[in-house]
Write an enzyme that holds these catalytic residues in place. Sequence first.
Site, short mmCIF file in Angstrom:
data_model
loop_
_atom_site.label_atom_id
_atom_site.label_comp_id
_atom_site.label_asym_id
_atom_site.label_seq_id
_atom_site.Cartn_x
_atom_site.Cartn_y
_atom_site.Cartn_z
N HIS A 54 0.82 -1.22 0.00
CA HIS A 54 0.00 0.00 0.00
C HIS A 54 0.86 1.27 0.00
O HIS A 54 0.58 2.23 0.72
CB HIS A 54 -0.95 0.01 1.21
CG HIS A 54 -2.10 -0.92 1.05
ND1 HIS A 54 -3.10 -0.73 0.11
CD2 HIS A 54 -2.43 -2.07 1.70
CE1 HIS A 54 -3.98 -1.71 0.19
NE2 HIS A 54 -3.59 -2.54 1.14
N ASP A 113 0.68 -4.78 5.35
CA ASP A 113 -0.40 -5.67 4.89
C ASP A 113 -0.45 -5.69 3.37
O ASP A 113 0.03 -4.79 2.69
CB ASP A 113 -1.75 -5.21 5.45
CG ASP A 113 -2.10 -3.78 5.05
OD1 ASP A 113 -1.21 -2.91 5.11
OD2 ASP A 113 -3.27 -3.52 4.68
N GLU A 114 -1.05 -6.76 2.85
CA GLU A 114 -1.33 -6.88 1.41
C GLU A 114 -0.15 -6.45 0.55
O GLU A 114 -0.28 -5.57 -0.31
CB GLU A 114 -2.61 -6.10 1.08
CG GLU A 114 -3.82 -6.65 1.83
CD GLU A 114 -5.11 -5.88 1.57
OE1 GLU A 114 -5.03 -4.67 1.27
OE2 GLU A 114 -6.20 -6.47 1.68
N VAL A 115 0.98 -7.10 0.78
CA VAL A 115 2.19 -6.78 0.01
C VAL A 115 2.12 -7.54 -1.32
O VAL A 115 2.78 -8.55 -1.52
CB VAL A 115 3.47 -7.15 0.81
CG1 VAL A 115 4.71 -6.64 0.09
CG2 VAL A 115 3.41 -6.55 2.22
#
Length: 450
Positions: free
Chosen positions: A97, A153-155
């Site tokens: 992100h 998060d959400e790499v």
Amino acid sequence: MKNSEMSGSSPFKMRLVHLDLKGAPPKVSYLSEVFPLFHALGANGLLLEYEDMFPYEGRLRLLRAKHAYSPPEIKEILHLATLNELEVIPLVQTFGHMEFVLKHEALAHLREVALFPNTLNPHEAESLALVGAMISQVMELHPGARWLHVGCDEVYYLGEGEASRQWLQQEHNTKARLCLSHIKAVACHVLAQHPATRPLVWDDMLRAIPEDQLSASGVPRLVEPVLWDYGADLDVHGKALLMEKYRKCGFLRLWAASAFKGATGASQALTPIEHHLRNNMQWLQVAASGPADMLQGIVLTGWQRYDHFSVLCELLPVGIPSLAVCLQSLLHGDFAEDVKAKVENFLGISNLEITDFTRYVTGWFSSYHRRRKLIHPVMVQHIQPQALSLLARWSTLVQELEAALHRVFYPDTVEEWLEENVQPSLRRLQGLLQDLREAASPRPLAAQDP
């Protein structure tokens, strides 16, 4: 009433309201109005996800949004938080992100995958220097912060860059090891520069990594994971097992994260309170399933965009009733009638139920019916008066709405929200009434056959 007194029956010592400032950031004047309400409802902390609203300086100045808060405004926000007994935890994304950083041409060479601005390249020394500089500037305005959330998060696309592909060809190298090494580097930087500040990370990139790898990485001694799940039917037993796994790995403290808005659709305009109530009730079950001190606190997330480039979801004022329901339920352990009455009293409203105007429309006057000019006469009586009444109120409502939005938000947010939500709805309403008129007008029976 002090929050310490209010925490009696809640298993969560810390109850943080998350403000996602990457979309529709509120003016400081509005925050001065809602912080007392957050406190009264049972919150005792804030997770501030500044993104491009932080007043970065020097070579990082290009990260600022047009209406980024100034340093005095940041200090005012922190002062308001202190007045209302809300402990502030700043959040700085340092891995995934990273769109608000890597979208800039001057920093695009630090992308993991050249085409996508989501993820930072963990192999470049300049990458760690960049996030280190961001952290330093944020911490300078948050002296004494006990925690700093570093995201992670959400790499997405990790391991797909050219440098990563080459690195992964070496023996024993895995995506999990690559992820953990960057998290460790960021955490070590935070602790070296700010020994009294504990890094928090979102837990999704850690969930599938085996216990032995997590333990051997050293990461559990450096960070506190925030387990997030925004589902109304989250797996309580599965979460309990995950917490036990993290404790065995050596994580000293764990946190939970629920949602009060912004988790049920990228373009959601109205907050489905029941969904978020159920989500928070499930987290109470998770907390009850483990040792009393296992969870340090809970973050009630209020997402404003799914990512830097997506549309706005529910605005903060729209989500306040849901936040009130969720906080009070976490505080009292349920949402019984007496708790519901307290929430209605706090908010100054008589009923939390939300009626859905489109129910008759989608059931009896769908696009199929509208193209063929088909409708049951009874349904015309249900739909047409409501639609006409709504259209009659529209002009006045839009003027009032625009004035209210300007009181809370900056001009670019007002423009975006009206363009996304008001004009399309007006056109749909006008089209619906036109189709209703045509469908309801007397015609020969043969003409009504599909």
